[in-house]
Design an enzyme around this catalytic site. Structure first.
Site, short mmCIF file in Angstrom:
data_model
loop_
_atom_site.label_atom_id
_atom_site.label_comp_id
_atom_site.label_asym_id
_atom_site.label_seq_id
_atom_site.Cartn_x
_atom_site.Cartn_y
_atom_site.Cartn_z
N LEU A 124 97.72 34.55 140.15
CA LEU A 124 98.01 34.64 141.51
C LEU A 124 96.90 34.14 142.20
O LEU A 124 95.78 34.70 142.09
CB LEU A 124 98.86 35.97 141.97
CG LEU A 124 99.96 36.36 141.57
CD1 LEU A 124 100.48 37.92 142.00
CD2 LEU A 124 101.12 35.67 141.59
N ASP A 125 96.95 33.02 143.26
CA ASP A 125 95.85 32.90 143.96
C ASP A 125 95.36 33.85 144.86
O ASP A 125 96.03 34.84 145.16
CB ASP A 125 96.04 31.29 144.72
CG ASP A 125 96.96 31.45 145.59
OD1 ASP A 125 97.07 32.41 146.47
OD2 ASP A 125 98.07 30.57 145.87
N ARG A 126 94.15 33.44 145.35
CA ARG A 126 93.41 34.56 146.22
C ARG A 126 94.42 35.36 147.37
O ARG A 126 94.58 36.29 147.50
CB ARG A 126 92.41 33.97 146.39
CG ARG A 126 91.56 34.89 147.31
CD ARG A 126 90.17 34.24 147.92
NE ARG A 126 89.27 35.18 148.59
CZ ARG A 126 88.02 34.81 149.14
NH1 ARG A 126 87.65 33.52 149.30
NH2 ARG A 126 87.41 35.68 149.95
N THR A 128 97.73 35.23 147.63
CA THR A 128 98.97 35.63 147.30
C THR A 128 99.08 36.94 146.67
O THR A 128 98.13 37.64 146.18
CB THR A 128 99.57 34.90 145.99
OG1 THR A 128 99.70 33.43 146.60
CG2 THR A 128 100.97 35.16 145.77
N ARG A 210 103.39 27.02 147.24
CA ARG A 210 102.69 26.48 148.39
C ARG A 210 102.88 24.96 148.41
O ARG A 210 103.01 24.51 149.40
CB ARG A 210 101.41 26.96 148.33
CG ARG A 210 101.05 28.34 148.56
CD ARG A 210 99.49 28.56 148.54
NE ARG A 210 99.11 30.21 148.48
CZ ARG A 210 99.27 30.97 149.53
NH1 ARG A 210 99.65 30.34 150.77
NH2 ARG A 210 99.20 32.43 149.30
#
Length: 257
Positions: A124-126, A128, A210
């Site tokens: 999961l990106d930063r 999220t 995104r």
């Protein structure tokens, strides 16, 4: 004449230490690998379902050496206990294990979960938030992230503006991004102003949610993963973790079988 032993505490050296065991009873080895109890392991051995170095072993009390390869149903067993930990990831934590920039990493949030070293399944990106699974079960992790198993993920997406009906329909039908065609499995509007959506998708491509909305001119303000396979965020506060129940582990494994 008998010599007196000098007074004071005795100093131990390596010769005084008990030898480190180099072998383990097979049923204990199987149990330590997280397959089943020792009693159930005995049944597996009796039924000829366990192999050591490619040979079926049915002998009760058989001892395994450290260098032996033990397999069950074609899968190699590891003595390390398998762990399955679910985290409700907060914002501003990265999923990589190490970061040269010194940013906060999710692994710090589960460092006290168990003695074994566990790893995040996927990323999961930063920015999220939401569900992130950690495990040392490499076989399951591969299945959960492989596209062929189509493991569903459900996200709650908050956009910077209401989505138009045309854009909603276009995204649901599928769009062409720089790395190929992508279409959500399902999508639904969640609020009256049509800026919050629920999106179900099985793709594990980087920043896919995104990028889908950016392609149509929207900015994702908030992104929260609320479901991963059969797992949900129920009763799991943000920033906290819990161990999966035995039933959840079975469901996860059945989910990828």
């Amino acid at each position: 004449m008998q010599k007196r032993r000098p007074s004071g505490p005795r100093k131990f050296n390596k010769k005084d230490q008990p030898p480190v065991p180099t072998e383990t009873r097979l049923n204990k080895y199987i149990s330590n690998a997280g397959v089943c109890s020792r009693r159930e392991a005995d049944e597996l051995i009796k039924e000829g379902k366990i192999k050591v170095n490619g040979k079926v072993i049915t002998e009760m009390g058989y001892k395994v050496q450290k260098t032996d390869k033990v397999t069950y149903q074609g899968n190699e067993l590891k003595t390390e206990k398998l762990q399955y930990v679910l985290l409700n990831k907060p914002k501003n934590f990265i999923t990589t294990l190490k970061d040269e920039k010194g940013r906060k990493a999710v692994i710090s949030l589960v460092k006290n979960a168990c003695e074994e070293r566990i790893y995040p399944v996927g990323r999961l990106d930063r920015d999220t938030t939401g569900l992130l699974l950690f495990t040392n079960d490499g076989e399951l992790a591969k299945k959960l992230t492989h596209p062929s198993h189509r493991v569903k993920k459900i996200y709650q997406v908050t956009l910077n503006k209401p989505i138009t009906k045309q854009d909603f329909d276009d995204i649901l039908k599928g769009i062409e991004l720089e790395d190929g065609f992508i279409a959500p499995d399902e999508m639904a509007v969640l609020n009256d102003d049509e800026s919050s959506l629920g999106v179900e998708i099985h793709s594990g491509k980087n920043r896919i949610i995104r990028r889908i909305f950016e392609h149509k001119g929207y900015t994702v303000v908030k992104l929260d993963r609320v479901m991963f396979g059969p797992l949900t965020k129920k009763n799991l506060p943000r920033g906290k973790f819990r161990h999966l129940t035995e039933k959840e582990i079975i469901r996860l494994k059945n989910f990828t079988s």
